[in-house]
Motif scaffolding. Structure first.
Motif, PDB file in Angstrom:
ATOM      1  N   ALA A   1       0.843  -1.195   0.000  1.00  0.00           N
ATOM      2  CA  ALA A   1       0.000   0.000   0.000  1.00  0.00           C
ATOM      3  C   ALA A   1       0.884   1.254   0.000  1.00  0.00           C
ATOM      4  O   ALA A   1       0.556   2.267  -0.598  1.00  0.00           O
ATOM      5  N   ASP A   2       2.038   1.141   0.658  1.00  0.00           N
ATOM      6  CA  ASP A   2       2.944   2.290   0.716  1.00  0.00           C
ATOM      7  C   ASP A   2       4.326   1.858   0.224  1.00  0.00           C
ATOM      8  O   ASP A   2       5.233   1.581   1.007  1.00  0.00           O
ATOM      9  N   ALA A   3       4.424   1.823  -1.089  1.00  0.00           N
ATOM     10  CA  ALA A   3       5.638   1.268  -1.693  1.00  0.00           C
ATOM     11  C   ALA A   3       6.859   2.140  -1.426  1.00  0.00           C
ATOM     12  O   ALA A   3       7.972   1.645  -1.220  1.00  0.00           O
ATOM     13  N   GLN A   4       6.659   3.437  -1.401  1.00  0.00           N
ATOM     14  CA  GLN A   4       7.816   4.336  -1.323  1.00  0.00           C
ATOM     15  C   GLN A   4       8.546   4.252   0.008  1.00  0.00           C
ATOM     16  O   GLN A   4       9.718   4.609   0.095  1.00  0.00           O
TER      17      GLN A   4
ATOM     18  N   GLY B   1       8.736   9.355 -13.471  1.00  0.00           N
ATOM     19  CA  GLY B   1       7.685  10.183 -12.863  1.00  0.00           C
ATOM     20  C   GLY B   1       6.813   9.385 -11.916  1.00  0.00           C
ATOM     21  O   GLY B   1       5.625   9.667 -11.755  1.00  0.00           O
ATOM     22  N   GLU B   2       7.369   8.387 -11.277  1.00  0.00           N
ATOM     23  CA  GLU B   2       6.532   7.500 -10.471  1.00  0.00           C
ATOM     24  C   GLU B   2       6.354   7.979  -9.032  1.00  0.00           C
ATOM     25  O   GLU B   2       5.680   7.327  -8.232  1.00  0.00           O
ATOM     26  N   GLU B   3       6.949   9.149  -8.701  1.00  0.00           N
ATOM     27  CA  GLU B   3       6.911   9.568  -7.303  1.00  0.00           C
ATOM     28  C   GLU B   3       5.497   9.844  -6.787  1.00  0.00           C
ATOM     29  O   GLU B   3       5.265   9.855  -5.591  1.00  0.00           O
ATOM     30  N   ILE B   4       4.561  10.043  -7.723  1.00  0.00           N
ATOM     31  CA  ILE B   4       3.201  10.354  -7.255  1.00  0.00           C
ATOM     32  C   ILE B   4       2.376   9.099  -6.956  1.00  0.00           C
ATOM     33  O   ILE B   4       1.268   9.177  -6.460  1.00  0.00           O
ATOM     34  N   TYR B   5       2.926   7.944  -7.270  1.00  0.00           N
ATOM     35  CA  TYR B   5       2.158   6.712  -7.054  1.00  0.00           C
ATOM     36  C   TYR B   5       2.618   6.038  -5.764  1.00  0.00           C
ATOM     37  O   TYR B   5       3.803   5.759  -5.597  1.00  0.00           O
ATOM     38  N   HIS B   6       1.670   5.790  -4.878  1.00  0.00           N
ATOM     39  CA  HIS B   6       2.055   5.282  -3.565  1.00  0.00           C
ATOM     40  C   HIS B   6       1.996   3.765  -3.451  1.00  0.00           C
ATOM     41  O   HIS B   6       2.853   3.155  -2.836  1.00  0.00           O
TER      42      HIS B   6
ATOM     43  N   MET C   1       1.669  -3.093  -6.903  1.00  0.00           N
ATOM     44  CA  MET C   1       1.519  -4.553  -6.883  1.00  0.00           C
ATOM     45  C   MET C   1       2.265  -5.082  -8.106  1.00  0.00           C
ATOM     46  O   MET C   1       2.074  -4.586  -9.226  1.00  0.00           O
ATOM     47  N   GLY C   2       3.131  -6.042  -7.894  1.00  0.00           N
ATOM     48  CA  GLY C   2       3.894  -6.591  -9.012  1.00  0.00           C
ATOM     49  C   GLY C   2       3.988  -8.100  -8.920  1.00  0.00           C
ATOM     50  O   GLY C   2       3.966  -8.670  -7.822  1.00  0.00           O
TER      51      GLY C   2
ATOM     52  N   THR D   1      -3.327   6.336  -4.693  1.00  0.00           N
ATOM     53  CA  THR D   1      -3.760   6.178  -3.295  1.00  0.00           C
ATOM     54  C   THR D   1      -2.988   5.033  -2.646  1.00  0.00           C
ATOM     55  O   THR D   1      -2.340   4.241  -3.337  1.00  0.00           O
ATOM     56  N   MET D   2      -3.132   4.958  -1.334  1.00  0.00           N
ATOM     57  CA  MET D   2      -2.501   3.813  -0.654  1.00  0.00           C
ATOM     58  C   MET D   2      -3.475   2.637  -0.745  1.00  0.00           C
ATOM     59  O   MET D   2      -4.196   2.333   0.194  1.00  0.00           O
ATOM     60  N   ARG D   3      -3.466   2.003  -1.880  1.00  0.00           N
ATOM     61  CA  ARG D   3      -4.460   0.951  -2.130  1.00  0.00           C
ATOM     62  C   ARG D   3      -3.983  -0.388  -1.546  1.00  0.00           C
ATOM     63  O   ARG D   3      -2.812  -0.748  -1.677  1.00  0.00           O
ATOM     64  N   HIS D   4      -4.920  -1.084  -0.924  1.00  0.00           N
ATOM     65  CA  HIS D   4      -4.594  -2.425  -0.408  1.00  0.00           C
ATOM     66  C   HIS D   4      -5.073  -3.440  -1.436  1.00  0.00           C
ATOM     67  O   HIS D   4      -6.277  -3.669  -1.573  1.00  0.00           O
ATOM     68  N   TYR D   5      -4.154  -3.999  -2.184  1.00  0.00           N
ATOM     69  CA  TYR D   5      -4.526  -4.971  -3.221  1.00  0.00           C
ATOM     70  C   TYR D   5      -4.926  -6.281  -2.548  1.00  0.00           C
ATOM     71  O   TYR D   5      -4.313  -6.700  -1.566  1.00  0.00           O
ATOM     72  N   THR D   6      -5.946  -6.922  -3.115  1.00  0.00           N
ATOM     73  CA  THR D   6      -6.436  -8.164  -2.502  1.00  0.00           C
ATOM     74  C   THR D   6      -5.715  -9.375  -3.108  1.00  0.00           C
ATOM     75  O   THR D   6      -5.083  -9.277  -4.163  1.00  0.00           O
TER      76      THR D   6
END
Ligand code: PEP
Ligand code: MG
Length: 754
Positions: free
Chosen positions: A95-98, A110-115, A118-119, A138-143
């Motif tokens: 959810a908070d990769a950075q 330009g990825e600094e805006i993505y929080h 999932m890979g 957003t700080m998304r919680h991937y299922t």
């Protein structure tokens, strides 16, 4: 699989399929695919990284990141989150990769805006060939379901990457500095012979595109049809020529039993009722079973798992295209099949006329596929480490079953050498075949009984092809090892009768069960031993479990009713062991007679001599036996105290040493004086130079493996026995570790073909 995720996945997969099948370059298709994934998964970013030479992951396509970064952003395996996914071949969802310690910021993207990120790894043939990533602001919680969806998509993308259009095929080969260079892999021989051909990768695992079913009844019907189809295919194999008997039939019977397993079938049916497609249900039950089995260390059970893999894959194939083996049409004229592991039915999918060899990553000599391959006479090498990761489809391959090695993309020199060796082999085989009916007699008239070693019904045809004088050692444990349960008296009787029938009156020496040590019975409760070769094995087991031996003896007596029977007991270390074993035989004979059953016309009893202590009990032993056979394999390891299976010491001592030869000479002389026929049935008898030495010691019966009959007979027919006997007599007290060189020179000087 509950909720809305599977339907998302289904919709996405349908669209991906359209894109993949559509026009445009691979790069254009990949660009479209990232756009589709991002839209469908409600992610602002979807990026695809592809592995390039030097273990570098290159950004190949992106939706959401700066397009200028494409083909410019590169990460080493292990570098950053993408590199971490590739290094461990496992998904990541943050959810908070950075704030993750591995996050490696790449300003050009330009990825600094993505929080959130999932890979998943893109895997093909067990190798990571790329990474697929989605990102959100957003700080998304991937299922879990979303990870699964992305993994499924990655499977589809793998096909696009390996098509060879995005990056050259040479870059897709593992990056260990050996890309597309010739490679030699060590393995274990499962079947001898040399096969030369082009690699065909056996990758039956199917990508399941539809997981959730609309109509469970229709799915149940599809499953029934698929099961019926594999049953039909099995029946077709059973009715092939040569399938009426033999261990390969036994293994397929076991396989058939598995396909009829009601527990397994009802678990799949339950999963279908739960809403899965037939494919997904088969896969789910199989995955569950695999997961449960992953902690099992028993090699037999692990081998059986390959049978279930085979069945599951076959079912998935039937369900996918409604046809068996649809993908096998483009088999090259000379094919070498390469697989991680295989079930016994898998091999029958390939046209035997085009099959030149088989290479496996897993598989032991008793694995079912090995037994089937032997029946089909295909060279097999197993335990070829990571071969699937190192070979590409249609790479030239040489399978050297004789030496347990595999050559990938061999140089022209190596190819020429093997092509020439194969030609020579054919010529020699033709020469040996032409000698089939000539007697094994030396130039000065010493007749040698040249017998054959056997252990499977499959070996029997070689008896007549090779012109051997009979079977000097029938290893009865091999059929026991090929089965899934201990054969009862009736089954054994049938088997031994077939052996006698097929021998057509030539003598057969049946050795009673010689299990333990390295010969493991799948259904036997084994105990760990520090030193199994000297442990509870062979006659020690059968005397401790006399019913096992009695059943075997009973079966032998019944099979040989009205004919001659020769029984030999293995690993006798002490005369009383022979006496006890013989008593059991007498008891069985008496019982058969009392029951009014016909007995064999004659019963001869012999012993193996493989434990040195027995050589010091010959006075007590010789009057009690009709023949003796020296098992030089075990004898040498006990004489020199050198484990025959340990490469560090196995070749340290030469059987052609004065010590071993003097030992053999002493027992040969004693047996001859007592009028007890003596033979040698270990591997040494099958090597022409060693066989010459044995004849020099006065040994006149040799039992050798089928391929050795021709070479040994050729040697015998070129030899004069008297001069080598005299020469040997002067050598036995030499203080040398080996007489090999001297014997070789003798052979060369005297025109002996070795
Ligand atoms: C031997 O030990 O030489 C022998 C013939 O028996 P096996 O190889 O089956 O142990
Ligand atoms: Mg032995």
């Amino acid at each position: 699989m509950a909720g809305s995720a599977p339907s998302v996945s289904r919709r996405l997969l349908a669209r991906l399929r359209d894109v993949m099948a559509g026009g445009g370059t691979s790069q254009e298709r990949l660009d479209k695919v990232t756009g589709l994934i991002a839209a469908d998964m409600v992610a602002e970013v979807c990026s695809c990284y592809v592995m390039r030479a030097g273990e570098v992951l290159e950004l190949f396509a992106t939706e959401g990141l700066k397009k200028t970064a494409v083909h410019n952003t590169r990460l080493r395996v292990g570098e950053g989150l993408v590199g971490d996914i590739a290094a461990h071949a496992r998904p990541l969802a943050l959810a908070d990769a950075q704030s993750h310690p591995y996050f490696a910021y790449r300003p050009e993207t330009g990825e600094e805006i993505y929080h959130s990120l999932m890979g998943v790894p893109i895997i093909r043939g067990g190798r990571v060939i790329g990474v697929l990533v989605v990102q959100n602001r957003t700080m998304r919680h991937y299922t879990e379901e979303e990870i699964e969806t992305l993994e499924t998509v990655a499977m589809v993308l793998a096909e696009l990457i390996v098509s060879g259009e995005l990056v050259g095929r040479d870059e897709l080969v593992p990056v260990d500095g050996n890309a597309l260079l010739p490679l030699r892999l060590e393995g274990v021989r499962l079947n001898a012979g040399v096969g030369i051909g082009l690699a065909v990768l056996h990758q039956p695992r199917r990508v399941i595109r539809q997981l959730v079913a609309e109509d469970p009844e229709a799915e149940a019907e599809r499953l029934r049809d698929a099961l019926a189809e594999i049953t039909l295919a099995l029946e077709a194999v059973f009715s092939r020529p040569g399938m009426d008997a033999g261990e390969h039939r036994d293994v397929l019977e076991t396989y058939r039993m598995f396909t009829e397993d009601q527990g397994w079938r009802s678990r799949i049916a339950e999963a279908i009722k739960g809403g899965l497609t037939a494919e997904a249900a088969v896969q789910k039950v199989h995955d569950d079973m695999r997961a449960r089995m992953s902690s099992v260390s028993d090699p037999y059970l692990r081998e059986r798992m390959h049978d279930f893999d085979d069945i599951a894959n076959r079912l998935l194939t039937c369900l996918a295209d409604g046809a068996e083996s649809g993908s096998r049409e483009e088999l090259p004229a000379d094919a070498v099949v390469i697989a991680r592991a295989m079930g016994p039915m898998d091999l029958f999918d390939y046209d035997p006329a085009r099959l030149r060899g088989l290479v496996l990553e897993e598989g032991s000599p008793t694995s079912h596929v090995a037994i089937v391959a032997r029946a089909m006479d295909i060279p097999v090498v197993s335990r070829a480490k990571d071969v699937l990761g190192k070979v590409e489809p249609l790479d030239p391959v040489i399978v050297d079953g004789d030496n347990g090695q595999v050559f990938l993309r061999p140089s022209e020199d190596i190819r020429d050498i093997f092509a020439e060796a194969t030609r020579q082999r054919r010529l020699r085989a033709a020469h040996y075949a032409s000698m089939r009916d000539l007697p094994a007699v030396t130039r000065d008239g010493v007749g040698i009984r040249l017998m054959m070693n056997a252990g499977l019904l499959l070996d029997l045809p070689h008896l007549h092809e090779s012109g051997a004088d009979g079977i000097g050692l029938y290893r009865t444990e091999l059929p026991f090892m090929a089965r899934s349960a201990l054969p009862d008296v009736a089954a054994q009787t049938l088997l031994y009768r077939k052996i006698l029938d097929q021998s057509e009156g030539l003598p057969v020496v049946f050795r009673t069960l010689d299990v333990g040590g390295d010969k493991v019975l799948p259904y036997w409760d084994r105990r760990e031993e520090d030193n199994p070769a000297m442990g509870w094995r062979s006659i020690r087991i059968t005397l401790d479990r006399p019913s096992l031996l009695r059943h075997q003896l009973r079966a032998l007596l019944r099979a040989a009713a009205g004919r001659d029977l020769s029984v030999m007991f293995p690993m006798i270390a002490e005369v009383t062991e022979l006496i006890r074993a013989r008593d059991l035989l007498d008891m069985e004979m008496a019982q058969e007679q009392a029951a009014g059953r016909p007995l064999p016309a004659s019963v001869k009893v012999g012993t193996m001599l493989e434990v040195p202590a027995l050589a010091f009990q010959l006075d007590a032993l010789l009057p009690r036996i009709d023949f003796i056979s020296v098992g030089s394999n075990d004898l040498a390891q006990f004489l020199f105290a050198a484990d025959r299976g340990n490469p560090l010491v196995a070749e340290r001592y030469d059987p052609l040493s004065p010590g071993m030869l003097s030992f053999l000479k002493a027992i040969t002389t004693r047996a001859a004086a007592a009028g007890v026929p003596l033979s040698v049935c270990g591997e040494m008898a099958g090597r022409p130079l060693e066989a010459m030495a044995l004849i020099a010691l006065g040994i006149t019966t040799l039992s050798v493996s089928a391929p050795s009959v021709g070479p040994v007979k050729t040697m015998i027919r070129s030899l004069e026995a008297a001069p080598i006997r005299d020469y040997m007599a002067g050598l036995l007290d030499r203080p040398e570790p080996s007489l090999r060189d001297k014997l070789k020179s003798f052979a060369l000087d005297h025109g002996v073909v070795i």
